[in-house]
Design an enzyme around this catalytic site. Structure first.
Site, mmCIF file in Angstrom:
data_model
loop_
_atom_site.group_PDB
_atom_site.id
_atom_site.type_symbol
_atom_site.label_atom_id
_atom_site.label_comp_id
_atom_site.label_asym_id
_atom_site.label_seq_id
_atom_site.Cartn_x
_atom_site.Cartn_y
_atom_site.Cartn_z
ATOM 1 N N CYS A 278 0.839 -1.205 0.000
ATOM 2 C CA CYS A 278 0.000 0.000 0.000
ATOM 3 C C CYS A 278 0.875 1.258 0.000
ATOM 4 C CB CYS A 278 -0.998 -0.042 1.158
ATOM 5 S SG CYS A 278 -2.350 1.138 0.930
ATOM 6 N N HIS B 240 -4.121 -4.958 -0.256
ATOM 7 C CA HIS B 240 -3.699 -5.491 1.045
ATOM 8 C C HIS B 240 -3.745 -7.013 1.006
ATOM 9 C CE1 HIS B 240 -3.371 -1.790 3.397
ATOM 10 N NE2 HIS B 240 -4.240 -1.327 2.529
ATOM 11 N N GLU C 115 -2.904 -9.097 3.167
ATOM 12 C CA GLU C 115 -3.322 -9.633 4.471
ATOM 13 C C GLU C 115 -4.831 -9.572 4.664
ATOM 14 O OE1 GLU C 115 -1.946 -6.745 3.887
ATOM 15 O OE2 GLU C 115 -2.576 -5.212 5.337
#
Lengths: 196, 251
Positions: A76, A178, A180
């Site tokens: 990011c 992202h 995750e």
């Protein structure tokens, strides 16, 4: 083992939780001496790119980061820091990629921040996207994007305009989404990075 | 293309889900983390937790919940309920929440939106608005729709956007619980007026209601609780039907 570069830009609980779920070992890098303990690095980051760059400069780690020759992944805003410049705060960045970070033009059809799951299309062969089908959805939340570039865009996405969902140059990688928070394909990408 | 999002909402009190849940194969239907994990496996795009804990331990129980969710769930989630100040938001961010949702506190103190956006970024700040029609006006309500305010809904949402809201979660109290469909008329007005994502809430009772809300209003996401909790609508089936109606979804 992955070293996560700590410079005070955003919370990394979700990232470390994902690494723990995947059984990927990691540690924290707070000073220059910490780098040699790891064989790959993640530069996280949320928030304002200009403010993040200032914080990174304050750590004194910038020359070391620019000289890294092991796999390094920016996530990011951590990815945007790898570029030369951001319109956010009119900021000069690390310039590991000679391309720019620009703001999305908002409209009723293309709302900003670009929030949600968008399709990602690899533009090159690279083990980072192994076992991830072209067109898989990843989770994005950002108002600034890295321009599409034939030389450095590893995968692209479309939102009003085509942009870099990920970039790659030598040992340096960046992902705008992202991983995750991107379900199983996000986890696959983190595992792929660990195996690079 | 950017996918339309499907968002189950879980009501939580003292760390336990409170609305009835009728999933098969759940070891513990009151465990929000297990429920959340199930939803993520089914293809939910995001989750909203509404914490209605009323004790002085509230912040602590919310932080514990957020940590457990963030440890085990690989999709984004929002937490709302009783967030009144920067310190609440900061604790939840550090526990792994992707977004916080503010309702009454923002109406009572609109400057809180500016402060949150400046501190954490607009992407972290969801403004939840409960609306009910009074006469020919749509009026913002507090306390779960029981307490009318002086604010008109459209005007309040435009102010929230200009102050730094990153997303709007709009619940029509006239439609909530009816299972007769979303408030597409109002949702279209709001969605056309703002340049930030809008989540539709209140009234989902059938798959067709989701098709309708995306086709008629072009909102970014649709939220529901009971139709998902009771298994009346299964997310994989819902997404297949949305897809067959040429609505972009993540499958």
């Amino acid at each position: 083992m992955i070293g996560i570069i700590r410079y005070g830009a955003g919370n990394i609980f979700s990232l470390t939780a994902a690494l723990e779920r995947l059984g990927i070992p990691y540690g924290m890098i707070n000073s220059e001496a910490d780098f040699e303990q790891y064989d790959r690095y993640i530069i996280p980051g949320v928030g304002h790119a200009g403010a993040a760059m200032k914080k990174l400069e304050q750590t004194g780690l910038v020359p070391t980061i620019k000289a890294l020759n092991k796999p390094t992944l920016g996530i990011c805003v951590g990815m945007q820091l790898l570029t030369s410049y951001s319109e956010e705060g009119n900021s000069n960045l690390l310039n590991l990629f000679p391309i720019k970070t620009l703001r999305f033009k908002d409209s009723n059809l293309y709302k900003v921040p670009h929030t949600g799951w968008n399709q990602v299309f690899p533009q090159k062969e690279n083990p980072l996207f192994e076992n991830i089908p072209s067109g898989s959805h990843f989770y994005f939340v950002h108002s600034y994007f890295i321009e599409y570039d034939e030389a450095y865009t590893l995968s692209s996405a479309n939102y009003n305009n085509k942009f870099s969902a990920s970039i790659w140059r030598d040992n340096f990688y960046g992902v705008q989404f992202h991983p995750e928070k991107s379900g199983t394909y996000g986890e696959t990408l983190l595992t792929n990075f660990y195996k690079l | 293309m950017l996918a339309k999002r499907i968002i189950p909402c879980l009501d939580v009190k003292d760390g336990r889900t409170v609305k009835g849940v009728n999933f098969v194969d759940l070891r513990d239907a009151g465990d929000p983390v297990e429920l959340a994990w199930n939803y993520s496996r089914q293809g939910a795009d995001e989750l909203v937790f509404l914490d209605i804990t009323a004790t002085v331990e509230r912040r602590k129980t919310m932080v514990e919940l957020v940590k457990s969710v963030a440890r085990q769930i690989n999709i984004p989630f929002t937490i709302g309920g009783g967030i009144n100040e920067i310190a609440d938001a900061d604790a939840l961010l550090n526990a792994g929440a992707d977004k916080i949702s503010i309702n009454s506190a923002a109406v009572r103190n609109p400057a809180l939106i500016d402060e949150l956006a400046k501190t954490f970024g607009v992407q972290f700040v969801v403004i939840a608005v409960d609306t009910r029609s009074i006469g020919d006006k749509n009026i913002v309500h507090l306390n779960g729709g029981r307490l009318p305010t002086e604010r008109e809904t459209l005007e309040w949402i435009m102010e929230a956007e200009s102050r730094g809201a990153g997303e709007i979660l709009l619940t029509s109290m006239d439609h909530d619980g009816t299972k007769n469909g979303f408030d597409n008329g109002l949702l279209k007005i709001i969605n056309d007026a703002v340049h930030i994502p809008v989540i539709a809430s209140g009234g989902a009772g059938a798959v067709q209601h989701f098709v309708d809300v995306f086709e008629k209003t072009n909102v970014d996401a649709a939220l529901a609780a009971s139709v998902f909790h009771y298994g009346e609508i299964l997310i994989p089936d819902l997404k297949e039907i949305l897809k067959s109606n040429n609505i972009e979804v993540r499958i």
